[in-house]
Write a protein that holds these residues in place. Structure first.
Motif, PDB file in Angstrom:
ATOM      1  N   LYS A   1       0.843  -1.194   0.000  1.00  0.00           N
ATOM      2  CA  LYS A   1       0.000   0.000   0.000  1.00  0.00           C
ATOM      3  C   LYS A   1       0.879   1.244   0.000  1.00  0.00           C
ATOM      4  O   LYS A   1       1.889   1.304   0.693  1.00  0.00           O
ATOM      5  N   THR A   2       0.486   2.235  -0.796  1.00  0.00           N
ATOM      6  CA  THR A   2       1.124   3.550  -0.781  1.00  0.00           C
ATOM      7  C   THR A   2       0.043   4.578  -0.528  1.00  0.00           C
ATOM      8  O   THR A   2      -1.011   4.545  -1.154  1.00  0.00           O
ATOM      9  N   TYR A   3       0.304   5.478   0.416  1.00  0.00           N
ATOM     10  CA  TYR A   3      -0.624   6.543   0.761  1.00  0.00           C
ATOM     11  C   TYR A   3       0.009   7.860   0.326  1.00  0.00           C
ATOM     12  O   TYR A   3       1.109   8.189   0.755  1.00  0.00           O
ATOM     13  N   ILE A   4      -0.686   8.593  -0.509  1.00  0.00           N
ATOM     14  CA  ILE A   4      -0.177   9.873  -0.998  1.00  0.00           C
ATOM     15  C   ILE A   4      -1.041  10.981  -0.401  1.00  0.00           C
ATOM     16  O   ILE A   4      -2.274  10.902  -0.433  1.00  0.00           O
ATOM     17  N   CYS A   5      -0.390  12.006   0.113  1.00  0.00           N
ATOM     18  CA  CYS A   5      -1.119  13.160   0.649  1.00  0.00           C
ATOM     19  C   CYS A   5      -1.831  13.865  -0.500  1.00  0.00           C
ATOM     20  O   CYS A   5      -1.250  14.065  -1.563  1.00  0.00           O
ATOM     21  N   LEU A   6      -3.074  14.242  -0.305  1.00  0.00           N
ATOM     22  CA  LEU A   6      -3.865  14.871  -1.361  1.00  0.00           C
ATOM     23  C   LEU A   6      -3.664  16.375  -1.443  1.00  0.00           C
ATOM     24  O   LEU A   6      -4.105  17.009  -2.377  1.00  0.00           O
ATOM     25  N   ILE A   7      -2.987  16.958  -0.463  1.00  0.00           N
ATOM     26  CA  ILE A   7      -2.747  18.400  -0.462  1.00  0.00           C
ATOM     27  C   ILE A   7      -1.437  18.669  -1.196  1.00  0.00           C
ATOM     28  O   ILE A   7      -0.395  18.157  -0.829  1.00  0.00           O
ATOM     29  N   PRO A   8      -1.475  19.455  -2.277  1.00  0.00           N
ATOM     30  CA  PRO A   8      -0.243  19.717  -3.018  1.00  0.00           C
ATOM     31  C   PRO A   8       0.770  20.499  -2.163  1.00  0.00           C
ATOM     32  O   PRO A   8       0.378  21.318  -1.331  1.00  0.00           O
TER      33      PRO A   8
END
Length: 147
Positions: free
Chosen positions: A132-139
């Motif tokens: 699993k990879t979690y990417i922050c949605l805030i640029p």
């Protein structure tokens, strides 16, 4: 950016995994990940977690990375590019070194206590959880307003 990574093998040469978390200069999470590796040693798991984290950094075009690891053996190996290690480790060290210049990458050794998030993610992976990879949605924007 600070990227903490860790590897874990449940009983050396058993089910292993790696994980990591990348934070920006304000300590906000940019991404985290955990990947299972199958039968692997602790040192190879640590090095593979480094490779996995660096690939995400490259994919997201992040740079000026300080990578913190808690394995003194792997820190010394990656800092000096040991040629006397086994080929599985040497192969991963070669991959890691391909990221040094493009990502402006530096290595730092940290105590286990300073690497607890990455350690927890690595243990999740070595327990057999799906990758699993979690990417922050805030640029990440320089000069963005502070909330």
């Amino acid at each position: 950016m600070k990227l903490n990574v860790d590897g874990s093998a449940r009983g050396n040469s058993r089910v292993g995994g790696g994980g990591g978390a990348c934070m920006d200069h304000q300590g906000s999470l940019v991404f985290s990940f955990h990947n299972k590796y199958g039968s692997i040693t602790n040192n190879i798991a640590e090095a593979q977690a480094m490779v996995d984290g660096l690939k995400i950094c490259a994919d997201k075009e992040l740079n000026n990375i300080i990578m913190e690891i808690d394995s003194r053996i792997i820190h010394e190996a990656v800092s000096n590019l040991f040629h006397s290690c086994g080929w599985k480790l040497w192969y991963r060290l070669e991959i890691i070194h391909q990221f040094v210049q493009p990502l402006n990458l530096r290595f730092s050794h940290t105590l286990r206590e300073g690497n607890s998030v990455a350690d927890g993610l690595a243990k999740i992976a070595s327990s057999g959880a799906p990758d699993k990879t979690y990417i922050c949605l805030i640029p990440i924007l320089s000069g963005a307003p502070q909330f």
